[in-house]
Design an enzyme around this catalytic site. Sequence first.
Site, PDB file in Angstrom:
ATOM      1  NE  ARG A  29      -4.022  -1.976   2.246  1.00  0.00           N
ATOM      2  CZ  ARG A  29      -5.024  -2.021   3.110  1.00  0.00           C
ATOM      3  NH1 ARG A  29      -5.105  -1.132   4.086  1.00  0.00           N
ATOM      4  NH2 ARG A  29      -5.935  -2.971   3.023  1.00  0.00           N
ATOM      5  CG  ASP A 102      -2.497   1.535   4.734  1.00  0.00           C
ATOM      6  OD1 ASP A 102      -3.711   1.228   4.650  1.00  0.00           O
ATOM      7  OD2 ASP A 102      -1.666   0.809   5.299  1.00  0.00           O
ATOM      8  CG  ASP A 189     -13.520   4.980  12.835  1.00  0.00           C
ATOM      9  OD1 ASP A 189     -13.642   4.225  13.819  1.00  0.00           O
ATOM     10  OD2 ASP A 189     -13.782   4.608  11.666  1.00  0.00           O
ATOM     11  CG  HIS A 213     -12.633  -0.215   1.749  1.00  0.00           C
ATOM     12  ND1 HIS A 213     -13.292  -0.978   2.680  1.00  0.00           N
ATOM     13  CD2 HIS A 213     -11.420   0.055   2.285  1.00  0.00           C
ATOM     14  CE1 HIS A 213     -12.502  -1.178   3.718  1.00  0.00           C
ATOM     15  NE2 HIS A 213     -11.360  -0.552   3.510  1.00  0.00           N
TER      16      HIS A 213
HETATM   17  N1  UDP Z   1      -3.948  -1.135  10.201  1.00  0.00           N
HETATM   18  C1  UDP Z   1      -3.082  -1.063  11.266  1.00  0.00           C
HETATM   19  N2  UDP Z   1      -2.737  -2.224  11.904  1.00  0.00           N
HETATM   20  C2  UDP Z   1      -3.213  -3.427  11.508  1.00  0.00           C
HETATM   21  C3  UDP Z   1      -4.089  -3.492  10.413  1.00  0.00           C
HETATM   22  C4  UDP Z   1      -4.449  -2.330   9.784  1.00  0.00           C
HETATM   23  O1  UDP Z   1      -2.639   0.014  11.626  1.00  0.00           O
HETATM   24  O2  UDP Z   1      -2.868  -4.428  12.107  1.00  0.00           O
HETATM   25  C5  UDP Z   1      -4.320   0.106   9.513  1.00  0.00           C
HETATM   26  C6  UDP Z   1      -4.144   0.002   8.005  1.00  0.00           C
HETATM   27  O3  UDP Z   1      -2.830   0.340   7.642  1.00  0.00           O
HETATM   28  C7  UDP Z   1      -5.194   0.980   7.515  1.00  0.00           C
HETATM   29  C8  UDP Z   1      -6.282   0.882   8.568  1.00  0.00           C
HETATM   30  O4  UDP Z   1      -5.674   0.346   9.738  1.00  0.00           O
HETATM   31  O5  UDP Z   1      -4.694   2.308   7.476  1.00  0.00           O
HETATM   32  C9  UDP Z   1      -7.438   0.002   8.144  1.00  0.00           C
HETATM   33  O6  UDP Z   1      -6.939  -1.279   7.810  1.00  0.00           O
HETATM   34  P1  UDP Z   1      -7.577  -2.171   6.663  1.00  0.00           P
HETATM   35  O7  UDP Z   1      -7.796  -1.329   5.443  1.00  0.00           O
HETATM   36  O8  UDP Z   1      -6.710  -3.382   6.497  1.00  0.00           O
HETATM   37  O9  UDP Z   1      -8.942  -2.667   7.293  1.00  0.00           O
HETATM   38  P2  UDP Z   1     -10.412  -2.071   7.259  1.00  0.00           P
HETATM   39  O10 UDP Z   1     -10.681  -1.655   8.675  1.00  0.00           O
HETATM   40  O11 UDP Z   1     -10.465  -0.929   6.308  1.00  0.00           O
HETATM   41  O12 UDP Z   1     -11.243  -3.217   6.817  1.00  0.00           O
HETATM   42 MN    MN Z   2      -9.396  -0.329   4.622  1.00  0.00          MN
END
Ligand code: UDP
Ligand code: MN
Length: 275
Positions: A29, A102, A189, A213
């Site tokens: 990423r 990211d 958040d 997303h």
């Molecule tokens: N992230 C993190 N630690 C982790 C997994 C994810 O800091 O162990 C961060 C990742 O880099 C991103 C955000 O948390 O900026 C959200 O992660 P991801 O997109 O994988 O998951 P989502 O919550 O969007 O499904």
């Molecule tokens: Mn994500």
Amino acid sequence: IRVHKDSDKTELKDIFISVKTTSKYHGPRVKLLLKTWYLLAREQVYFFTDGNDTEIAEILGDHLINTNCSTDHSRRALSCKMAVEFDYYMASRKRWFCHVDDDVYLNVPRLVDMLQGYNHREDWYLGKPSLKHPLEVADRETPGMKLTFWFATGGAGFCISRSLALKMAPYAGGGRFMTTAETIRLPDDCTLGYIVEHLLKHKLTVVEEFHSHLEALWLIKPHQLDKQITLSFSEYSGKQNVINVQGFSETEDPTRFRSLHCFLFPNFRECRVLS
Ligand code: UDP
Ligand code: MN
């Protein structure tokens, strides 16, 4: 409410942009961001991660911050990173604190345009919820009662004015963000929403041009992409949720970020092969 005085106009240099990342995403990423929108905001962007990376540090220097937070997706690890982001923002003295994940493409000129419409000396919490209703949680202070508040989805990006950040500091600064997150046991958040809406009694202002997303990204019309501030990508059980944009092939550009970057800024060297 709107800013009109030209000398006071917010510029890119007035914005602190933080990107939350983690070691395992440096390759897939962060490198993609470094080749795309990061190039339009080098001085403003700080990456907050959880490990050392000499290769990326060579590019980012002191704009790559190892938070020393744990490397998992736990509530504690994520609020630990947000706590560090907030403290770096406060120390930066910038007008605006904007956060993205990211897996977000940030349309830098559109972000600046949008922020020019708001006064950083007033309290602003700008972002976009992904729920259709406010979050409802048990009120730990009054058992049996519920608290409701809106929050901006972290994955869509959000911005907070300096004026509001100063008011948030008692709950979010100096590492206190983690304590606040633990008292309500919510992700980072949601905790921001709790601080702004519940503790400080200010409202989230919805900015439709932020997109995580969690939205159906393929539904955004190609001719409207340039008006959007953030876009993202994801894959759910093999099904891609990506924006619809012409450019590189799906194998060359599975996230569509490189294509989007060239669509928005065709003069970049990497985009020449497309014309
Ligand atoms: N992230 C993190 N630690 C982790 C997994 C994810 O800091 O162990 C961060 C990742 O880099 C991103 C955000 O948390 O900026 C959200 O992660 P991801 O997109 O994988 O998951 P989502 O919550 O969007 O499904
Ligand atoms: Mn994500």
